[in-house]
Design an enzyme around this catalytic site. Sequence first.
Site, mmCIF file in Angstrom:
data_model
loop_
_atom_site.group_PDB
_atom_site.id
_atom_site.type_symbol
_atom_site.label_atom_id
_atom_site.label_comp_id
_atom_site.label_asym_id
_atom_site.label_seq_id
_atom_site.Cartn_x
_atom_site.Cartn_y
_atom_site.Cartn_z
ATOM 1 N N ASN A 138 45.535 40.320 28.132
ATOM 2 C CA ASN A 138 46.171 39.139 28.139
ATOM 3 C C ASN A 138 44.815 38.256 28.095
ATOM 4 O OD1 ASN A 138 47.499 36.907 28.310
ATOM 5 N ND2 ASN A 138 48.347 36.821 30.173
ATOM 6 N N TRP A 139 44.635 37.397 27.162
ATOM 7 C CA TRP A 139 43.300 36.866 26.622
ATOM 8 C C TRP A 139 44.291 35.857 27.123
ATOM 9 C CZ3 TRP A 139 41.024 38.420 21.523
ATOM 10 C CH2 TRP A 139 40.565 39.841 21.549
ATOM 11 N N LYS A 140 45.083 34.918 27.360
ATOM 12 C CA LYS A 140 45.342 33.823 28.055
ATOM 13 C C LYS A 140 45.079 32.866 26.584
ATOM 14 C CE LYS A 140 46.627 35.517 33.336
ATOM 15 N NZ LYS A 140 46.072 35.327 34.210
ATOM 16 N N GLU B 241 53.119 32.760 34.447
ATOM 17 C CA GLU B 241 52.379 31.230 34.862
ATOM 18 C C GLU B 241 53.281 30.968 33.693
ATOM 19 O OE1 GLU B 241 48.887 32.407 32.968
ATOM 20 O OE2 GLU B 241 47.465 33.320 35.127
ATOM 21 N N SER C 261 43.977 40.700 38.734
ATOM 22 C CA SER C 261 42.458 40.408 39.328
ATOM 23 C C SER C 261 42.023 42.765 38.891
ATOM 24 C CB SER C 261 41.321 40.564 40.669
ATOM 25 O OG SER C 261 42.145 38.701 40.413
ATOM 26 N N GLU D 174 52.472 42.072 38.693
ATOM 27 C CA GLU D 174 51.612 41.327 38.680
ATOM 28 C C GLU D 174 52.034 40.400 40.120
ATOM 29 O OE1 GLU D 174 49.051 40.562 34.933
ATOM 30 O OE2 GLU D 174 50.990 38.989 35.163
ATOM 31 N N GLY E 111 43.878 36.037 38.765
ATOM 32 C CA GLY E 111 42.561 34.821 38.440
ATOM 33 C C GLY E 111 42.052 34.597 39.765
ATOM 34 N N GLY F 115 43.509 40.479 32.598
ATOM 35 C CA GLY F 115 43.373 39.151 32.421
ATOM 36 C C GLY F 115 42.274 38.348 32.236
ATOM 37 N N GLY F 116 41.424 38.497 32.872
ATOM 38 C CA GLY F 116 39.897 38.060 33.093
ATOM 39 C C GLY F 116 38.715 39.072 32.510
ATOM 40 N N HIS G 24 56.109 36.186 32.192
ATOM 41 C CA HIS G 24 54.695 36.048 32.728
ATOM 42 C C HIS G 24 54.841 35.026 33.810
ATOM 43 C CE1 HIS G 24 50.189 35.541 33.585
ATOM 44 N NE2 HIS G 24 50.033 36.804 33.448
#
Length: 250
Positions: A9-11, A96, A212, A166, A172, A233-234, A94
């Site tokens: 997920n490149w957000k 977010e 993470s 998640e 993150g 993610g990251g 998600h």
Amino acid sequence: MRTPYIAGNWKMHMVKSEAVSLASELKSALAGVEHRVMIAPAFTLIESVAATLAGSNILVGAQNMAPAVSGAHTGEVSPGMLKDVGATVVILGHSERRNSYGESDQLINEKVSLALSEGLEVILCVGETLEEREAGAVDAVVRTQLAGGLNAIPESALSSITIAYEPVWAIGTGRTATPEDADAVHASVRTVLGDLYNDGAAQKMVIQYGGSVKPDNVDGLMGMKNIDGALVGGASLKADSFIPIVRFQR
Ligand code: 13P
């Protein structure tokens, strides 16, 4: 029996030149990999990333979708628009979206239902906040999110749905759930799926862990009985970290 599924997920990261460059690096480095792989760039990058990945084994997805096929929905993107630029998967629910943009289980359910009827695969995200975990409410939260998100979705559609667990406190933050902790929640996700459908259906469903995930913790997580994949993610933003995650060893 359940094919491992690693998704990035490149957000809200990258512009076109960066996205195309990373996608082409992933395309060559991951050729022939047997795990399912998907990347979800921002809406504006989907078309060029999909074109770059054409002919590869890497799927392209979106990070959100409107609950409508067309019309007066300023700022929204429809399932048909996503398919038109090469997405075949959409991430829904998600944390977010839930926590920063107020998405309810009911809205997420409308999106899940529409995505499936429009022929998109879905990754449905669930997970508790730190406060909910500290209050001992993990199972109850996940049960509510699953029952809400999957409301009226027939068993026949489950093969197009992946669940991503998640925990919000692990996203993150560099704090990962231990493999044992994550596996326990994955087991309870599977129990809920068994209650909502039946045990056979629950056993077939792929459940990803997200929060993470890094090259140095993926093997431990993927070694657990109920963890079938990862939503990253990251660490999906760099080839150096995403490639070893996709190539995890059990
Ligand atoms: P991080 O891997 O950066 O913690 O993000 C996880 C996530 O939210 C993926 O959807």
